[in-house]
Design a protein around this motif. Structure first.
Motif, PDB file in Angstrom:
ATOM      1  N   ALA A   1       0.853  -1.197   0.000  1.00 33.03           N
ATOM      2  CA  ALA A   1       0.000   0.000   0.000  1.00 33.03           C
ATOM      3  C   ALA A   1       0.885   1.243   0.000  1.00 33.03           C
ATOM      4  N   ASN A   2       0.548   2.223  -0.827  1.00 30.20           N
ATOM      5  CA  ASN A   2       1.324   3.471  -0.891  1.00 30.20           C
ATOM      6  C   ASN A   2       1.239   4.213   0.436  1.00 30.20           C
ATOM      7  N   GLY A   3       2.372   4.739   0.865  1.00 29.17           N
ATOM      8  CA  GLY A   3       2.420   5.529   2.090  1.00 29.17           C
ATOM      9  C   GLY A   3       2.726   4.706   3.313  1.00 29.17           C
ATOM     10  N   SER A   4       1.925   3.670   3.594  1.00 25.41           N
ATOM     11  CA  SER A   4       2.132   2.857   4.794  1.00 25.41           C
ATOM     12  C   SER A   4       3.061   1.675   4.527  1.00 25.41           C
ATOM     13  N   ASN A   5       3.202   1.289   3.260  1.00 27.61           N
ATOM     14  CA  ASN A   5       3.984   0.107   2.858  1.00 27.61           C
ATOM     15  C   ASN A   5       3.446  -1.182   3.465  1.00 27.61           C
ATOM     16  N   ASP A   6       2.151  -1.230   3.780  1.00 26.98           N
ATOM     17  CA  ASP A   6       1.536  -2.467   4.262  1.00 26.98           C
ATOM     18  C   ASP A   6       1.554  -3.487   3.123  1.00 26.98           C
ATOM     19  N   PRO A   7       2.039  -4.721   3.367  1.00 31.09           N
ATOM     20  CA  PRO A   7       2.072  -5.730   2.308  1.00 31.09           C
ATOM     21  C   PRO A   7       0.667  -6.236   1.994  1.00 31.09           C
ATOM     22  N   THR A   8       0.340  -6.337   0.714  1.00 26.78           N
ATOM     23  CA  THR A   8      -0.982  -6.819   0.316  1.00 26.78           C
ATOM     24  C   THR A   8      -0.930  -8.150  -0.430  1.00 26.78           C
ATOM     25  N   GLY A   9       0.249  -8.637  -0.793  1.00 27.85           N
ATOM     26  CA  GLY A   9       0.357  -9.945  -1.448  1.00 27.85           C
ATOM     27  C   GLY A   9       1.115  -9.862  -2.760  1.00 27.85           C
ATOM     28  N   LEU A  10       0.926 -10.903  -3.587  1.00 28.78           N
ATOM     29  CA  LEU A  10       1.639 -10.990  -4.865  1.00 28.78           C
ATOM     30  C   LEU A  10       1.135  -9.960  -5.866  1.00 28.78           C
ATOM     31  N   TRP A  11       2.037  -9.548  -6.762  1.00 24.73           N
ATOM     32  CA  TRP A  11       1.681  -8.587  -7.799  1.00 24.73           C
ATOM     33  C   TRP A  11       1.818  -9.264  -9.153  1.00 24.73           C
ATOM     34  N   ASN A  12       0.688  -9.634  -9.737  1.00 23.06           N
ATOM     35  CA  ASN A  12       0.674 -10.112 -11.121  1.00 23.06           C
ATOM     36  C   ASN A  12      -0.762 -10.151 -11.619  1.00 23.06           C
ATOM     37  N   THR A  13      -0.903 -10.308 -12.913  1.00 18.37           N
ATOM     38  CA  THR A  13      -2.245 -10.328 -13.509  1.00 18.37           C
ATOM     39  C   THR A  13      -2.868 -11.714 -13.441  1.00 18.37           C
ATOM     40  N   PHE A  14      -2.110 -12.739 -13.069  1.00 21.40           N
ATOM     41  CA  PHE A  14      -2.605 -14.117 -13.090  1.00 21.40           C
ATOM     42  C   PHE A  14      -3.155 -14.572 -11.746  1.00 21.40           C
ATOM     43  N   THR A  15      -2.902 -13.817 -10.693  1.00 23.16           N
ATOM     44  CA  THR A  15      -3.436 -14.187  -9.377  1.00 23.16           C
ATOM     45  C   THR A  15      -4.919 -13.850  -9.366  1.00 23.16           C
ATOM     46  N   THR A  16      -5.738 -14.877  -9.217  1.00 25.48           N
ATOM     47  CA  THR A  16      -7.188 -14.658  -9.197  1.00 25.48           C
ATOM     48  C   THR A  16      -7.748 -15.141  -7.866  1.00 25.48           C
ATOM     49  N   GLY A  17      -8.866 -14.642  -7.500  1.00 20.53           N
ATOM     50  CA  GLY A  17      -9.504 -15.043  -6.259  1.00 20.53           C
ATOM     51  C   GLY A  17      -8.878 -14.382  -5.028  1.00 20.53           C
ATOM     52  N   ARG A  18      -7.828 -13.629  -5.192  1.00 14.70           N
ATOM     53  CA  ARG A  18      -7.176 -12.952  -4.057  1.00 14.70           C
ATOM     54  C   ARG A  18      -7.345 -11.453  -4.248  1.00 14.70           C
ATOM     55  N   SER A  19      -8.066 -10.847  -3.350  1.00 12.90           N
ATOM     56  CA  SER A  19      -8.194  -9.398  -3.388  1.00 12.90           C
ATOM     57  C   SER A  19      -7.860  -8.856  -2.009  1.00 12.90           C
ATOM     58  N   SER A  20      -7.548  -7.610  -1.950  1.00 10.94           N
ATOM     59  CA  SER A  20      -7.250  -6.961  -0.680  1.00 10.94           C
ATOM     60  C   SER A  20      -8.030  -5.663  -0.608  1.00 10.94           C
ATOM     61  N   SER A  21      -8.266  -5.228   0.605  1.00 12.49           N
ATOM     62  CA  SER A  21      -8.975  -3.969   0.823  1.00 12.49           C
ATOM     63  C   SER A  21      -7.978  -2.944   1.329  1.00 12.49           C
ATOM     64  N   ILE A  22      -7.927  -1.812   0.646  1.00 13.45           N
ATOM     65  CA  ILE A  22      -7.033  -0.724   1.021  1.00 13.45           C
ATOM     66  C   ILE A  22      -7.893   0.487   1.356  1.00 13.45           C
TER      67      ILE A  22
END
Length: 92
Positions: A59-80
């Protein structure tokens, strides 16, 4: 000459010429609730709410990790959530 009728009301203060002037009472800015967005990590990055480093998303600013970064990861979402003073935080 200083006249203070009450803490809540305006204050009358004499200027250097002796003429009274009214100083307005400051207003309080209301608190805005945080805006929370749930999306995939790639979408958060594309929208500017997060950034990626080494295959992970933060997450921008806090640098909280939200998980993997790619277009193929499905079913995983995060709330920012956008909160002040740090722009974005991972929401539980």
């Amino acid at each position: 000459m200083v006249i203070t009728p009450s803490r809540a009301g305006p204050r009358a203060v004499a200027d250097p010429d002796g003429d009274p002037t009214i100083t307005p009472t400051p207003t309080v800015t209301p608190t805005v609730p945080p805006v929370c967005v749930t999306a995939g990590n790639y979408a958060h990055t594309a929208a500017g709410r997060a950034h990626q480093s080494g295959g992970s998303t933060y997450a921008n600013g806090s640098n909280d990790p939200t998980g993997l970064w790619n277009t193929f990861t499905t079913g995983r979402s995060s709330s920012i959530a956008e909160r002040k003073p740090t722009p974005f935080h991972l929401s539980p």
